[in-house]
Design a protein around this motif. Structure first.
Motif, mmCIF file in Angstrom:
data_model
loop_
_atom_site.group_PDB
_atom_site.id
_atom_site.type_symbol
_atom_site.label_atom_id
_atom_site.label_comp_id
_atom_site.label_asym_id
_atom_site.label_seq_id
_atom_site.Cartn_x
_atom_site.Cartn_y
_atom_site.Cartn_z
ATOM 1 N N GLU A 157 0.827 -1.212 0.000
ATOM 2 C CA GLU A 157 0.000 0.000 0.000
ATOM 3 C C GLU A 157 0.857 1.257 0.000
ATOM 4 O O GLU A 157 0.495 2.271 -0.617
ATOM 5 N N GLN A 158 1.995 1.213 0.685
ATOM 6 C CA GLN A 158 2.844 2.392 0.822
ATOM 7 C C GLN A 158 3.858 2.544 -0.310
ATOM 8 O O GLN A 158 4.662 3.478 -0.312
ATOM 9 N N LEU A 159 3.810 1.653 -1.275
ATOM 10 C CA LEU A 159 4.705 1.691 -2.428
ATOM 11 C C LEU A 159 4.055 2.483 -3.557
ATOM 12 O O LEU A 159 2.882 2.277 -3.878
ATOM 13 N N LYS A 160 4.807 3.378 -4.151
ATOM 14 C CA LYS A 160 4.301 4.157 -5.285
ATOM 15 C C LYS A 160 4.028 3.248 -6.478
ATOM 16 O O LYS A 160 4.673 2.205 -6.638
ATOM 17 N N ASN A 161 3.118 3.653 -7.325
ATOM 18 C CA ASN A 161 3.016 3.019 -8.637
ATOM 19 C C ASN A 161 4.341 3.208 -9.354
ATOM 20 O O ASN A 161 4.941 4.276 -9.287
ATOM 21 N N SER A 162 4.812 2.168 -10.012
ATOM 22 C CA SER A 162 6.120 2.078 -10.672
ATOM 23 C C SER A 162 7.252 1.834 -9.676
ATOM 24 O O SER A 162 8.419 1.810 -10.060
ATOM 25 N N GLY A 163 6.916 1.616 -8.396
ATOM 26 C CA GLY A 163 7.922 1.319 -7.379
ATOM 27 C C GLY A 163 8.225 -0.163 -7.280
ATOM 28 O O GLY A 163 7.515 -1.005 -7.844
ATOM 29 N N ARG A 164 9.263 -0.479 -6.519
ATOM 30 C CA ARG A 164 9.694 -1.864 -6.365
ATOM 31 C C ARG A 164 9.895 -2.211 -4.897
ATOM 32 O O ARG A 164 10.442 -1.413 -4.126
ATOM 33 N N LEU A 165 9.442 -3.412 -4.524
ATOM 34 C CA LEU A 165 9.629 -3.958 -3.181
ATOM 35 C C LEU A 165 10.543 -5.167 -3.298
ATOM 36 O O LEU A 165 10.280 -6.086 -4.083
ATOM 37 N N VAL A 166 11.629 -5.169 -2.517
ATOM 38 C CA VAL A 166 12.568 -6.292 -2.486
ATOM 39 C C VAL A 166 12.481 -6.912 -1.104
ATOM 40 O O VAL A 166 12.702 -6.238 -0.092
ATOM 41 N N ILE A 167 12.143 -8.208 -1.042
ATOM 42 C CA ILE A 167 11.856 -8.841 0.241
ATOM 43 C C ILE A 167 12.147 -10.340 0.205
ATOM 44 O O ILE A 167 11.800 -11.023 -0.761
ATOM 45 N N PRO A 168 12.776 -10.879 1.268
ATOM 46 C CA PRO A 168 12.883 -12.335 1.404
ATOM 47 C C PRO A 168 11.582 -12.878 1.992
ATOM 48 O O PRO A 168 11.077 -12.350 2.986
ATOM 49 N N VAL A 169 11.044 -13.903 1.369
ATOM 50 C CA VAL A 169 9.759 -14.467 1.806
ATOM 51 C C VAL A 169 9.937 -15.955 2.096
ATOM 52 O O VAL A 169 10.480 -16.702 1.267
ATOM 53 N N GLY A 170 9.459 -16.385 3.256
ATOM 54 C CA GLY A 170 9.549 -17.794 3.606
ATOM 55 C C GLY A 170 9.420 -18.007 5.095
ATOM 56 O O GLY A 170 9.227 -17.067 5.867
ATOM 57 N N LEU A 171 9.527 -19.250 5.508
ATOM 58 C CA LEU A 171 9.374 -19.602 6.915
ATOM 59 C C LEU A 171 10.616 -19.237 7.717
ATOM 60 O O LEU A 171 11.733 -19.262 7.189
ATOM 61 N N PRO A 172 10.432 -18.894 9.002
ATOM 62 C CA PRO A 172 11.579 -18.576 9.852
ATOM 63 C C PRO A 172 12.579 -19.731 9.888
ATOM 64 O O PRO A 172 12.220 -20.864 10.219
ATOM 65 N N TYR A 173 13.803 -19.436 9.505
ATOM 66 C CA TYR A 173 14.895 -20.417 9.497
ATOM 67 C C TYR A 173 14.582 -21.634 8.624
ATOM 68 O O TYR A 173 15.163 -22.708 8.775
ATOM 69 N N GLY A 174 13.657 -21.446 7.683
ATOM 70 C CA GLY A 174 13.331 -22.490 6.723
ATOM 71 C C GLY A 174 13.622 -22.019 5.316
ATOM 72 O O GLY A 174 14.465 -21.150 5.096
ATOM 73 N N TYR A 175 12.909 -22.584 4.342
ATOM 74 C CA TYR A 175 13.138 -22.210 2.949
ATOM 75 C C TYR A 175 12.620 -20.793 2.694
ATOM 76 O O TYR A 175 11.484 -20.463 3.017
ATOM 77 N N GLN A 176 13.469 -19.977 2.105
ATOM 78 C CA GLN A 176 13.121 -18.586 1.812
ATOM 79 C C GLN A 176 13.562 -18.233 0.394
ATOM 80 O O GLN A 176 14.556 -18.760 -0.102
ATOM 81 N N LEU A 225 16.291 -15.723 -6.093
ATOM 82 C CA LEU A 225 17.088 -16.878 -5.654
ATOM 83 C C LEU A 225 16.732 -17.225 -4.216
ATOM 84 O O LEU A 225 16.053 -16.469 -3.532
ATOM 85 N N SER A 226 17.191 -18.383 -3.759
ATOM 86 C CA SER A 226 16.952 -18.788 -2.377
ATOM 87 C C SER A 226 17.936 -18.064 -1.458
ATOM 88 O O SER A 226 19.087 -17.818 -1.827
ATOM 89 N N VAL A 227 17.459 -17.710 -0.270
ATOM 90 C CA VAL A 227 18.254 -16.930 0.674
ATOM 91 C C VAL A 227 18.020 -17.449 2.082
ATOM 92 O O VAL A 227 17.171 -18.316 2.313
ATOM 93 N N SER A 228 18.761 -16.880 3.044
ATOM 94 C CA SER A 228 18.580 -17.236 4.450
ATOM 95 C C SER A 228 18.684 -15.965 5.292
ATOM 96 O O SER A 228 19.763 -15.396 5.419
ATOM 97 N N LEU A 288 14.174 -14.790 -2.251
ATOM 98 C CA LEU A 288 14.241 -13.350 -2.442
ATOM 99 C C LEU A 288 13.328 -12.988 -3.603
ATOM 100 O O LEU A 288 13.458 -13.531 -4.700
ATOM 101 N N LYS A 289 12.389 -12.085 -3.338
ATOM 102 C CA LYS A 289 11.405 -11.717 -4.353
ATOM 103 C C LYS A 289 11.457 -10.213 -4.638
ATOM 104 O O LYS A 289 11.784 -9.413 -3.753
ATOM 105 N N VAL A 290 11.112 -9.862 -5.861
ATOM 106 C CA VAL A 290 10.929 -8.471 -6.255
ATOM 107 C C VAL A 290 9.479 -8.310 -6.694
ATOM 108 O O VAL A 290 9.018 -9.037 -7.576
ATOM 109 N N ILE A 291 8.788 -7.376 -6.047
ATOM 110 C CA ILE A 291 7.411 -7.078 -6.434
ATOM 111 C C ILE A 291 7.409 -5.691 -7.068
ATOM 112 O O ILE A 291 7.771 -4.699 -6.409
ATOM 113 N N GLU A 292 7.032 -5.618 -8.303
ATOM 114 C CA GLU A 292 6.961 -4.341 -9.012
ATOM 115 C C GLU A 292 5.508 -3.901 -9.098
ATOM 116 O O GLU A 292 4.637 -4.665 -9.513
#
Length: 225
Positions: free
Chosen positions: A168-187, A206-209, A189-193
Motif C-alpha cells: 500500500e505504501q509503495l508508489k506506482n512504478s515502485g519496487r519492493l525487495v523482500i525475502p519471503v519464507g518460513l523462519p529459518y526455513g526455505y526462503q 534466488l533462495s536466501v537465508s 528473495l522476491k521483487v514485487i513491481e
C-alpha cells in the motif's frame, strides 16, 4: 589487494556465478561504487571487525546479523534506485544497508523493532555523516505511513508473506525487495513491481537465508507465498 578491494571482487564474482538465477551479468556500477564508499568495519561489533570485509553475514547482537555483502549489493541493485528516490527500509540492524542506500537516493526511512539496535544505528550513522537516513523504532510490518508513498521498499528480514501495508505504501512504478519464507526455513528473495496502473508483478530471484521478521502482528505461517 586490501580487504575492501577483496570484498568488491568477491561481490562481482558471485554476481557472475548467480547470473543464471538473477539474469544479471553484473551489478549496477553505482551500487558497486556505494559498496566501496561505506566502511563496513564501522557497522560490525568491535571484536568481529576482522571479519568485516568477508563475503558472509556477521552477528551484531540481539539475534540479528549484518547481511552478506553480495546480498546487500544485490538487493540494492534490484531496487533500481534513482538519486531522487525516497526508500523505506524494514530492519535497520546495524545501519549498513541504509548507509549503502544513502549514497544512491535522496532519503532513507528505516524501521528497527529492537530499540537498542535502532539507537546504536542512529548514533553510528550520525557520527559517520549519513544525514539523509531517518530511523524509528517500531514494527516494520506496518511500514511508515507518515512518509508514504515510497519509490522503493527493502526488507532485510524474512516474512512468511508480503505485508500488505508495504504494498500500500509503495508508489506506482515502485519496487519492493523482500525475502519471503518460513523462519529459518526455505526462503526466496522476491521483487514485487507495482506498475503504473497499480498492478503487481512478482519475480523470484534466488533462495536466501534471513533472520525472521518479528513483531506482534499475527503471521499466518501456513500461507507464506
Amino acid at each position: 589487494m586490501n580487504a575492501l578491494q577483496r570484498m568488491i571482487k568477491d561481490i562481482e564474482q558471485e554476481a557472475r556465478l548467480t547470473r543464471h538465477l538473477t539474469g544479471k551479468e553484473a551489478l549496477d556500477p553505482r551500487v558497486i561504487a556505494a559498496m566501496r564508499q561505506v566502511p563496513r568495519h564501522a557497522f560490525v561489533p568491535e571484536d568481529l571487525t576482522y571479519l568485516a570485509y568477508e563475503n558472509g553475514p556477521i552477528p551484531i547482537g540481539a539475534g540479528q546479523t549484518i547481511s552478506q555483502p553480495y546480498i546487500v549489493a544485490l538487493m540494492t541493485d534490484l531496487l533500481k534506485t534513482r538519486p531522487t528516490d525516497r526508500i523505506l527500509e524494514i530492519g535497520t540492524g546495524s545501519g549498513y544497508q541504509a548507509a549503502v542506500l544513502s549514497q544512491l537516493v535522496q532519503k532513507v526511512y528505516s524501521i528497527e523493532i529492537i530499540e537498542s539496535l535502532a539507537e546504536k544505528a542512529r548514533s553510528r550513522l550520525s557520527k559517520l555523516g549519513y544525514d539523509n537516513v531517518e530511523i524509528r523504532t517500531g514494527d516494520g510490518y506496518f511500514g511508515w505511513p507518515e512518509h508514504a508513498p515510497y519509490d522503493g521498499v527493502i526488507v532485510t528480514a524474512a516474512a512468511p508473506y508480503i505485508p500488505p501495508a508495504l504494498i500500500e505504501q509503495l508508489k506506482n512504478s515502485g519496487r519492493l525487495v523482500i525475502p519471503v519464507g518460513l523462519p529459518y526455513g526455505y526462503q526466496e528473495l522476491k521483487v514485487i513491481e507495482k506498475t503504473d496502473d497499480g498492478e503487481l508483478k512478482t519475480q523470484t530471484i534466488l533462495s536466501v537465508s534471513f533472520v525472521p521478521l518479528t513483531g506482534k502482528h499475527d503471521l499466518d505461517l501456513t500461507d507464506y507465498t
